[in-house]
Write an enzyme that holds these catalytic residues in place. Structure first.
Site, PDB file in Angstrom:
ATOM      1  N   ASP A 240       0.851  -1.205   0.000  1.00  0.00           N
ATOM      2  CA  ASP A 240       0.000   0.000   0.000  1.00  0.00           C
ATOM      3  C   ASP A 240       0.883   1.250   0.000  1.00  0.00           C
ATOM      4  OD1 ASP A 240      -3.146  -0.667   1.140  1.00  0.00           O
ATOM      5  OD2 ASP A 240      -1.627  -2.175   1.535  1.00  0.00           O
TER       6      ASP A 240
ATOM      7  N   THR B 150      -7.441  -3.994   0.424  1.00  0.00           N
ATOM      8  CA  THR B 150      -6.222  -4.516   1.086  1.00  0.00           C
ATOM      9  C   THR B 150      -6.500  -5.898   1.694  1.00  0.00           C
ATOM     10  OG1 THR B 150      -5.517  -2.264   1.537  1.00  0.00           O
ATOM     11  CG2 THR B 150      -4.417  -3.977   2.790  1.00  0.00           C
TER      12      THR B 150
END
Ligand code: AMP
Ligand code: MG
Length: 328
Positions: free
Chosen positions: A45, A126
């Site tokens: 990320d 995620t």
């Protein structure tokens, strides 16, 4: 071609970020750390956000970027190993990367609203990334409240949805007024996308989140049942990739009804901007539960919208009526 420089840079940035994410996932699996709201965040990320923000900022220094991640955790003593790990990953793409630069580049994503801004979710989904499933690197350009460019890099998505075990890796891209496309990451094969034109509810294909606590699964199921959509025509996928599924005719309907406890939690612009233009440019429709267009003129949260309805367009009014009938 409109926004041609923006298209070129954004496509390069999303492609490289997707490569970084896949490399991290192969090398380190789905390791994550927890953010203060207890949602997971990974090396990938941060790395993807740093990379994309840096590339955008080099070319468009006056454009703010409104992105999901901040470098807050990376400044903390306990996360210096994580910061080092991110630095090494991004260095493979940008040799001059240092830890200080990572912090600076990630925080470029904390920009403020402007007439023209980029919005980025470096890894949307995620939890899907961590689980080994779907995720999307989602980047969009908003100009005067309208999404004008949208990109979704989906490195784990089958290129051809009718061949789920075949080649993987797709980028969806859409340009305002110029259509929606998919590009196969390996071959570069580009296809114009177009939604289905199914209206008969029993034939509609419904797609929903994998995570059960991101939206009101029960109320969504009541709606789906009331329309007569069958279990065989129901599938689930993490992230904004669901918009890509509707745009390419893999699904016809995606509904996101907020959970009662999250009624006051408006959706984030980065979770919907890219997906929305990919669907509308493929001929589909996107609105909130009340039929209002999604309002991207205020960021980071879409405070004037409630929930999301994404459809192939032809069944949209039918869905809105069914929502009204059920008092949703
Ligand atoms: P999905 O895979 O469609 O559920 O989408 C993942 C996205 O759900 C993440 O980017 C989060 O921003 C978002 N999300 C997480 N928790 C919630 C929540 N309680 N309500 C709505 N969206 C959420
Ligand atoms: Mg997200």
């Amino acid at each position: 071609m409109s926004y041609s420089v923006e298209q070129e840079i954004a496509l390069k940035a999303v492609t490289l970020a997707g490569e970084l994410c896949e490399k991290v996932r192969q090398q380190q699996g789905g390791q994550s750390i927890s953010k203060p709201d207890s949602s997971p965040v990974t090396i990938a990320d941060f790395g993807a956000q740093a990379l994309i923000c840096h590339l955008l900022n080099q070319e468009f220094p006056s454009d703010p970027i409104i992105a999901e991640e901040s470098a807050y955790l990376l400044r903390q003593k306990d996360h210096q190993e994580t910061l080092q790990n991110i630095t090494e990953q991004v260095k493979a793409f940008i040799p001059e990367t240092t830890s200080d630069k990572i912090i600076e580049w990630v925080d470029r994503g904390q920009g403020s609203m402007a007439n023209r801004y980029w919005t980025l979710d470096p890894i949307d989904g995620t939890k899907g990334f961590v689980r080994g499933d779907q995720y999307a690197v989602a980047l969009a350009l908003i100009d005067k409240g309208e999404v004008v460019l949208g990109f979704m890099g989906c490195p784990a998505l089958p290129v051809d949805f009718s061949d789920p075990n075949g080649e993987k890796g797709v980028i969806f891209l859409a340009i305002k007024g110029e259509g929606s496309y998919s590009i196969a990451l390996k071959t570069g094969l580009k296809k114009r996308l177009s939604v289905n034109n199914i209206t008969a509810p029993t034939l509609l294909k419904y797609i929903r989140s994998v995570e059960t606590n991101h939206s009101d699964r029960n109320r969504q199921q009541e709606l789906v049942n009331s329309l007569g959509i069958t279990a065989e025509n129901t599938q689930q996928m993490d992230s904004q990739s669901k918009y890509g599924a509707v745009a390419r005719g893999e699904a016809d309907l995606y509904v996101r009804i907020p959970l009662p406890q999250y009624m006051t939690r408006p959706e984030n612009v980065w979770d919907h901007a890219s997906g929305a233009i990919v669907v509308t440019e493929a001929g589909g429709k996107v609105s909130d539960l009340d039929g209002k267009p999604l309002d991207f003129s205020i960021a980071p949260r879409m405070i004037y919208n409630r929930g999301i309805v994404v459809s192939n367009g032809v069944c949209h009014d039918q869905i809105l009526s069914a929502l009204k009938l059920s008092n949703i």
